[in-house]
Design a protein around this motif. Structure first.
Motif, PDB file in Angstrom:
ATOM      1  N   THR A 174      -3.636  -8.125  -6.720  1.00 12.52           N
ATOM      2  CA  THR A 174      -3.762  -7.169  -5.619  1.00 12.52           C
ATOM      3  C   THR A 174      -3.202  -5.816  -6.020  1.00 12.52           C
ATOM      4  O   THR A 174      -3.836  -4.769  -5.836  1.00 12.52           O
ATOM      5  CB  THR A 174      -3.024  -7.671  -4.367  1.00 12.52           C
ATOM      6  OG1 THR A 174      -3.607  -8.899  -3.926  1.00 12.52           O
ATOM      7  CG2 THR A 174      -3.109  -6.651  -3.239  1.00 12.52           C
ATOM      8  N   ASP A 177      -7.592  -5.465   3.563  1.00 12.65           N
ATOM      9  CA  ASP A 177      -6.668  -6.483   3.074  1.00 12.65           C
ATOM     10  C   ASP A 177      -6.010  -7.222   4.236  1.00 12.65           C
ATOM     11  O   ASP A 177      -5.825  -8.443   4.202  1.00 12.65           O
ATOM     12  CB  ASP A 177      -5.608  -5.843   2.178  1.00 12.65           C
ATOM     13  CG  ASP A 177      -6.155  -5.462   0.813  1.00 12.65           C
ATOM     14  OD1 ASP A 177      -7.196  -6.008   0.420  1.00 12.65           O
ATOM     15  OD2 ASP A 177      -5.535  -4.616   0.143  1.00 12.65           O
ATOM     16  N   HIS A 226       0.818  -1.210   0.000  1.00  8.98           N
ATOM     17  CA  HIS A 226       0.000   0.000   0.000  1.00  8.98           C
ATOM     18  C   HIS A 226       0.854   1.263   0.000  1.00  8.98           C
ATOM     19  O   HIS A 226       0.468   2.273  -0.595  1.00  8.98           O
ATOM     20  CB  HIS A 226      -0.934   0.008   1.213  1.00  8.98           C
ATOM     21  CG  HIS A 226      -2.196  -0.759   1.016  1.00  8.98           C
ATOM     22  ND1 HIS A 226      -3.389  -0.175   0.657  1.00  8.98           N
ATOM     23  CD2 HIS A 226      -2.459  -2.085   1.132  1.00  8.98           C
ATOM     24  CE1 HIS A 226      -4.328  -1.091   0.565  1.00  8.98           C
ATOM     25  NE2 HIS A 226      -3.795  -2.265   0.846  1.00  8.98           N
ATOM     26  N   LEU A 230      -5.304  -2.262  -6.426  1.00  6.38           N
ATOM     27  CA  LEU A 230      -5.019  -1.119  -5.566  1.00  6.38           C
ATOM     28  C   LEU A 230      -4.547   0.085  -6.364  1.00  6.38           C
ATOM     29  O   LEU A 230      -4.911   1.231  -6.067  1.00  6.38           O
ATOM     30  CB  LEU A 230      -3.974  -1.505  -4.520  1.00  6.38           C
ATOM     31  CG  LEU A 230      -4.396  -2.589  -3.530  1.00  6.38           C
ATOM     32  CD1 LEU A 230      -3.251  -2.914  -2.582  1.00  6.38           C
ATOM     33  CD2 LEU A 230      -5.629  -2.169  -2.744  1.00  6.38           C
ATOM     34  N   GLN A 281      -6.563  -0.874   2.938  1.00  3.39           N
ATOM     35  CA  GLN A 281      -5.397  -1.506   3.541  1.00  3.39           C
ATOM     36  C   GLN A 281      -5.808  -2.324   4.756  1.00  3.39           C
ATOM     37  O   GLN A 281      -5.346  -3.459   4.951  1.00  3.39           O
ATOM     38  CB  GLN A 281      -4.385  -0.434   3.940  1.00  3.39           C
ATOM     39  CG  GLN A 281      -3.090  -0.983   4.518  1.00  3.39           C
ATOM     40  CD  GLN A 281      -2.038   0.095   4.686  1.00  3.39           C
ATOM     41  OE1 GLN A 281      -2.218   1.226   4.249  1.00  3.39           O
ATOM     42  NE2 GLN A 281      -0.932  -0.252   5.308  1.00  3.39           N
TER      43      GLN A 281
END
Length: 293
Positions: A65, A165, A27, A69, A162
């Motif tokens: 992923t 996840d 992230h 994102l 975040q």
């Protein structure tokens, strides 16, 4: 607790901490090239096996992923800022504008420039007349009490992904998914009144009362939502555009409804999985608790 169970619990907690480090790093570094070997080192796992373990925990590959994102960040920047598209692309890890445009278009159904001009967020920066003519579906529901386990988040509400996840990995590790499982986001503060860095929210999973009692251990915290009457706005579309639905709910629907909002945090239920669903097809129920006289 037996020695064997203690060992299993400690081993599970170790996996949770290691994958939290990976999620945090991803992230925080979406604008950089993310190397699988480096991430394996962050996870302190074998480079040969760690990605297979990651995929089993999170239900998607690391590449999926990262793509998800990056595009979520790009959509938010396009909707909320006037940054040049080339700058948005670089901020989201796409040094090549052509590849960014192609990938963004394939997921959001239009190129970035058109999304900035015509995305669903645009109509809500227009006149009150246009806003009031826009309609969402609102249904009234009597909500039963819910037991939750969650991870708190502070900062931009778009950053709560975040925490979700991280929650996904912990829930998989602790085998929390079951018939009660529902994904809930709680949002305590009004973004128009509270500075972005101070916004409080929480990524939550609905669990049974027994699971909540047994699993409310760091980093998870227990939360409860009381039984109540709620107005539920049914929203479909990208998370980055959802503020439009909030403006309509509070600025148009509520004043005309005859109801008063209770002094309770708004929460959202995510009805499909962003790992498997196009942003255009994401469905979210927004729960506004009502005051009952």
């Amino acid at each position: 607790m037996t020695a064997e169970l203690t060992t299993i619990s400690a081993h599970r907690a170790s996996y949770e901490r290691r994958f939290q480090r990976v999620i945090d790093y991803v992230h925080e570094n979406l604008d950089r090239e993310l190397d699988l070997i480096q991430l394996a080192e962050i996870a302190c796992m074998s480079p040969y096996h760690w990605h297979r373990i990651y995929q089993s925990f999170y239900g998607e590959s690391l590449a999926a992923t990262v793509k998800r994102l990056r595009l979520q960040r790009a959509a938010a920047l396009l909707a909320k800022t006037e940054q040049p598209i080339e700058q948005v692309a670089r901020a989201c890890g796409y040094p090549n504008l052509q590849s960014f445009t192609r990938i963004f278009s394939s997921v959001y159904g239009m190129p970035p420039a058109k999304y900035r001009k015509q995305g669903s967020h645009v109509q809500f920066s227009a006149s009150p007349t246009i806003r009031s003519s826009t309609m969402f579906t609102v249904v009234m529901k009597e909500i039963e009490a819910l037991h939750l386990l969650g991870l708190p988040h502070q900062g931009d509400y778009m950053g709560i992904g975040q925490a979700f996840d991280q929650l996904q990995g912990i829930a998989a590790s602790r085998q929390l998914f079951g018939p009660h499982s529902r994904s809930i986001g709680i949002y305590w503060d009004d973004p128009s009144l509270v500075e972005e860095a101070q916004l409080r929210s929480c990524a939550c999973l609905v669990v049974s009362a027994e699971q909540q009692a047994n699993q409310a251990k760091a980093p998870l915290q227990a939360y409860d939502i009381a039984a109540a009457k709620c107005a539920v706005l049914q929203y479909q579309g990208p998370y980055s555009d959802m503020h439009a639905a909030y403006e309509w709910l509070f600025g148009v629907w509520l004043p005309a409804s005859g109801y008063e909002a209770a002094d309770v945090a708004v929460y959202e239920e995510y009805l499909n999985d962003p790992r498997e669903t196009s942003p255009l097809d994401l469905r979210t129920d927004i729960y506004l608790t009502l005051r009952v006289n």
